[in-house]
Design an enzyme around this catalytic site. Structure first.
Site, PDB file in Angstrom:
ATOM      1  N   ASP A 175      -1.981  10.826  -2.384  1.00 36.24           N
ATOM      2  CA  ASP A 175      -2.361   9.765  -3.325  1.00 36.24           C
ATOM      3  C   ASP A 175      -2.652  10.306  -4.713  1.00 36.24           C
ATOM      4  O   ASP A 175      -2.429   9.634  -5.713  1.00 36.24           O
ATOM      5  CB  ASP A 175      -3.550   8.979  -2.786  1.00 36.24           C
ATOM      6  CG  ASP A 175      -3.078   8.082  -1.653  1.00 36.24           C
ATOM      7  OD1 ASP A 175      -2.935   8.572  -0.528  1.00 36.24           O
ATOM      8  OD2 ASP A 175      -2.764   6.902  -1.930  1.00 36.24           O
ATOM      9  N   ARG A 198       0.847  -1.200   0.000  1.00 33.13           N
ATOM     10  CA  ARG A 198       0.000   0.000   0.000  1.00 33.13           C
ATOM     11  C   ARG A 198       0.879   1.246   0.000  1.00 33.13           C
ATOM     12  O   ARG A 198       2.097   1.172   0.128  1.00 33.13           O
ATOM     13  CB  ARG A 198      -0.942  -0.013   1.214  1.00 33.13           C
ATOM     14  CG  ARG A 198      -0.196  -0.382   2.482  1.00 33.13           C
ATOM     15  CD  ARG A 198      -0.654   0.288   3.697  1.00 33.13           C
ATOM     16  NE  ARG A 198      -0.515   1.722   3.644  1.00 33.13           N
ATOM     17  CZ  ARG A 198       0.638   2.382   3.799  1.00 33.13           C
ATOM     18  NH1 ARG A 198       1.777   1.736   4.000  1.00 33.13           N
ATOM     19  NH2 ARG A 198       0.658   3.709   3.759  1.00 33.13           N
ATOM     20  N   GLY A 199       0.202   2.424  -0.098  1.00 34.55           N
ATOM     21  CA  GLY A 199       0.933   3.683  -0.233  1.00 34.55           C
ATOM     22  C   GLY A 199       1.092   3.955  -1.722  1.00 34.55           C
ATOM     23  O   GLY A 199       1.500   3.062  -2.481  1.00 34.55           O
ATOM     24  N   ALA A 200       0.794   5.194  -2.145  1.00 36.40           N
ATOM     25  CA  ALA A 200       0.677   5.471  -3.583  1.00 36.40           C
ATOM     26  C   ALA A 200       1.879   5.011  -4.423  1.00 36.40           C
ATOM     27  O   ALA A 200       1.697   4.261  -5.398  1.00 36.40           O
ATOM     28  CB  ALA A 200       0.382   6.950  -3.791  1.00 36.40           C
ATOM     29  N   GLN A 226      -2.667   2.684   9.911  1.00 31.73           N
ATOM     30  CA  GLN A 226      -1.355   2.732   9.236  1.00 31.73           C
ATOM     31  C   GLN A 226      -0.351   3.561  10.040  1.00 31.73           C
ATOM     32  O   GLN A 226       0.842   3.282  10.036  1.00 31.73           O
ATOM     33  CB  GLN A 226      -1.491   3.332   7.829  1.00 31.73           C
ATOM     34  CG  GLN A 226      -2.179   2.433   6.819  1.00 31.73           C
ATOM     35  CD  GLN A 226      -3.663   2.704   6.723  1.00 31.73           C
ATOM     36  OE1 GLN A 226      -4.297   3.113   7.696  1.00 31.73           O
ATOM     37  NE2 GLN A 226      -4.250   2.475   5.573  1.00 31.73           N
ATOM     38  N   ASN A 243      -5.456  12.457   0.160  1.00 36.23           N
ATOM     39  CA  ASN A 243      -4.582  11.622   0.992  1.00 36.23           C
ATOM     40  C   ASN A 243      -5.486  10.883   1.976  1.00 36.23           C
ATOM     41  O   ASN A 243      -6.711  11.080   1.982  1.00 36.23           O
ATOM     42  CB  ASN A 243      -3.533  12.493   1.714  1.00 36.23           C
ATOM     43  CG  ASN A 243      -2.457  11.643   2.376  1.00 36.23           C
ATOM     44  OD1 ASN A 243      -1.876  10.756   1.735  1.00 36.23           O
ATOM     45  ND2 ASN A 243      -2.183  11.874   3.642  1.00 36.23           N
ATOM     46  N   LYS A 244      -4.899  10.048   2.785  1.00 35.06           N
ATOM     47  CA  LYS A 244      -5.663   9.204   3.711  1.00 35.06           C
ATOM     48  C   LYS A 244      -6.726   9.991   4.472  1.00 35.06           C
ATOM     49  O   LYS A 244      -6.483  11.113   4.913  1.00 35.06           O
ATOM     50  CB  LYS A 244      -4.673   8.539   4.684  1.00 35.06           C
ATOM     51  CG  LYS A 244      -5.269   7.637   5.734  1.00 35.06           C
ATOM     52  CD  LYS A 244      -6.178   6.558   5.180  1.00 35.06           C
ATOM     53  CE  LYS A 244      -5.505   5.659   4.160  1.00 35.06           C
ATOM     54  NZ  LYS A 244      -6.498   4.829   3.408  1.00 35.06           N
ATOM     55  N   ARG A 295      -7.340  -0.379  -7.079  1.00 33.70           N
ATOM     56  CA  ARG A 295      -7.642   0.752  -6.186  1.00 33.70           C
ATOM     57  C   ARG A 295      -7.743   2.025  -7.048  1.00 33.70           C
ATOM     58  O   ARG A 295      -6.890   2.245  -7.904  1.00 33.70           O
ATOM     59  CB  ARG A 295      -6.555   0.915  -5.115  1.00 33.70           C
ATOM     60  CG  ARG A 295      -6.455  -0.295  -4.180  1.00 33.70           C
ATOM     61  CD  ARG A 295      -5.598   0.000  -2.975  1.00 33.70           C
ATOM     62  NE  ARG A 295      -6.261   0.897  -2.047  1.00 33.70           N
ATOM     63  CZ  ARG A 295      -5.640   1.477  -1.013  1.00 33.70           C
ATOM     64  NH1 ARG A 295      -4.344   1.258  -0.808  1.00 33.70           N
ATOM     65  NH2 ARG A 295      -6.302   2.267  -0.188  1.00 33.70           N
TER      66      ARG A 295
HETATM   67  O1  MRU Z   1      -4.805   3.226   1.943  1.00 30.92           O
HETATM   68  P1  MRU Z   1      -3.324   3.410   1.944  1.00 30.92           P
HETATM   69  O2  MRU Z   1      -2.661   2.863   3.160  1.00 30.92           O
HETATM   70  O3  MRU Z   1      -2.686   2.947   0.665  1.00 30.92           O
HETATM   71  O4  MRU Z   1      -3.144   4.991   1.988  1.00 30.92           O
HETATM   72  C1  MRU Z   1      -1.862   5.526   1.974  1.00 30.92           C
HETATM   73  C2  MRU Z   1      -1.828   6.984   2.128  1.00 30.92           C
HETATM   74  O5  MRU Z   1      -2.827   7.651   2.161  1.00 30.92           O
HETATM   75  C3  MRU Z   1      -0.477   7.627   2.109  1.00 30.92           C
HETATM   76  O6  MRU Z   1      -0.469   8.746   2.946  1.00 30.92           O
HETATM   77  C4  MRU Z   1      -0.167   8.064   0.682  1.00 30.92           C
HETATM   78  O7  MRU Z   1      -0.265   6.993  -0.211  1.00 30.92           O
HETATM   79  C5  MRU Z   1       1.165   8.668   0.565  1.00 30.92           C
HETATM   80  S1  MRU Z   1       2.383   7.399   0.611  1.00 30.92           S
HETATM   81  C6  MRU Z   1       3.858   7.842   0.307  1.00 30.92           C
END
Ligand code: MRU
Length: 343
Positions: free
Chosen positions: A235, A46-48, A194, A245-246, A89
């Site tokens: 994201d 996970r994470g963009a 997270q 973002n999250k 996603r």
């Molecule tokens: O749902 P996730 O855990 O993939 O969400 C991740 C985030 O929102 C991060 O803050 C974002 O991807 C930046 S990661 C470098």
């Protein structure tokens, strides 16, 4: 970095299952693109930026497994693979950036063998570019961090979320490496924690002091003058600087502005989506209700209606600057974005 969330092992991929962290370090190895697609959906990876790299590797695995006599037959089967990965996603721009690059390579190849080899090369290149971007970005971002700073972050934007230094955490890690004494407040980041599970784990590994708080404590600490700046990842960033973002990031940004605390977004340019004028156009992933109603498999609420948007959009007016691998973008963000991505 010591943590490698995803690695290409020749004809298969190894990912660190982030749903099991921090209790267990479990790795999944697979040569099956549908296993990787499911790992992206389940947030095992996970994470963009890491989603983008996983997507590219998934497409490479899928392509390697295709049996086809001609380029046309190959492309037909390839489209299924590419669509399956793109459908995992919806919010992280990096995934679509990777899919588009892989699609272009597939179209451009001469024959099946050549396309397969080029796709593997391209996926490895995407990984390298994303990792290098975090290194460059961390250097630019660290110039904003002074010795003695206390920084608030939300979700996880560290090495686990990228294949390099991290975005928001990369900036913090770099500042610490430069000898600056920094402290971090990490929002736990409901519903999937997270921040609590991954950000705290990563910062402890780096030897950076971290205090875990629940999401609803952020306003308290910002109002107490305890936070010098907020840094988060992203994201997807629209052309005007609005940033997805999250979920919970928007609340933190509004509270930061209210309390006069700078709010920075660190992200590679692969997260920017110039085709979207504003954040209103960013697709927001809606996830299943069990993520809210259950904790480690146990239901903690009465039977009820549940909403679970995975991301929110922070309007650009709340963002003090964007930190990218090409430099820091100051206000007006839209103008800076335009310049930096060369449009
Ligand atoms: O749902 P996730 O855990 O993939 O969400 C991740 C985030 O929102 C991060 O803050 C974002 O991807 C930046 S990661 C470098």
């Amino acid at each position: 970095m010591s943590v490698q969330p995803i690695e290409w092992l020749g004809n298969k991929v190894r990912i660190l299952d982030q749903t099991k962290l921090p209790q267990k370090e479990v790795y999944i190895e697979t040569a099956d693109y549908s296993v990787l697609a499911s790992a992206i959906r389940k947030l095992q990876v996970r994470g963009a930026p890491a989603i983008g790299v996983a997507g590219a590797y998934g497409i490479a695995l899928g392509a390697l497994a295709i049996e086809a006599e001609s380029k046309e037959e190959f492309l037909k089967k390839f489209q299924r693979v590419s669509r399956a990965i793109a459908g995992t996603r919806p919010t992280a721009r990096n995934l679509f950036y990777a899919v588009e690059r892989m699609d272009k390579v597939a179209q451009g190849g001469k024959n099946v063998a050549e396309i397969k080899a080029k796709l593997v090369k391209e996926a490895i290149k995407i990984n390298k570019l994303e990792a290098e971007a975090t290194v460059k970005m961390s250097k630019f971002g660290a110039t904003l961090i002074k010795d003695g700073f206390t920084i608030l972050t939300h979700c996880n934007a560290g090495p686990l979320a990228t294949t390099g230094y991290g975005t928001a955490l990369g900036v913090i890690i770099r500042a610490a490496e430069q000898g600056k004494k920094v402290k971090v407040y990490a929002d736990e980041t409901r519903p999937l924690l997270q921040g609590a599970r991954l950000t705290v784990w990563e910062l402890q590994k780096e030897g950076i002091p971290v205090t875990l708080i629940t999401d609803n404590m952020a306003g308290y600490f910002l109002s107490q003058g305890k936070i010098d700046c907020v840094i988060v990842g992203a994201d997807r960033i629209a052309a005007n600087g609005d940033t997805a973002n999250k979920i919970g990031t928007y609340s933190v940004a509004v509270l930061a502005k209210e309390n006069g605390v700078p709010f920075y977004v660190a992200a590679p340019t692969t997260t920017i989506d110039p085709s979207l004028k504003t954040g209103k156009e960013i697709p927001i992933e809606q996830r299943k209700s069990e993520e809210v109603t259950h904790l480690r498999g146990v239901c903690i609420v009465p039977d009820c209606e549940v909403a679970n948007p995975a991301f929110d959009v922070t309007p650009h007016k709340y963002i003090s600057a964007l930190i990218t691998e090409r430099g820091i973008i100051r206000k007006p963000l839209g103008v800076g974005i335009n310049k930096i991505i060369g449009r």
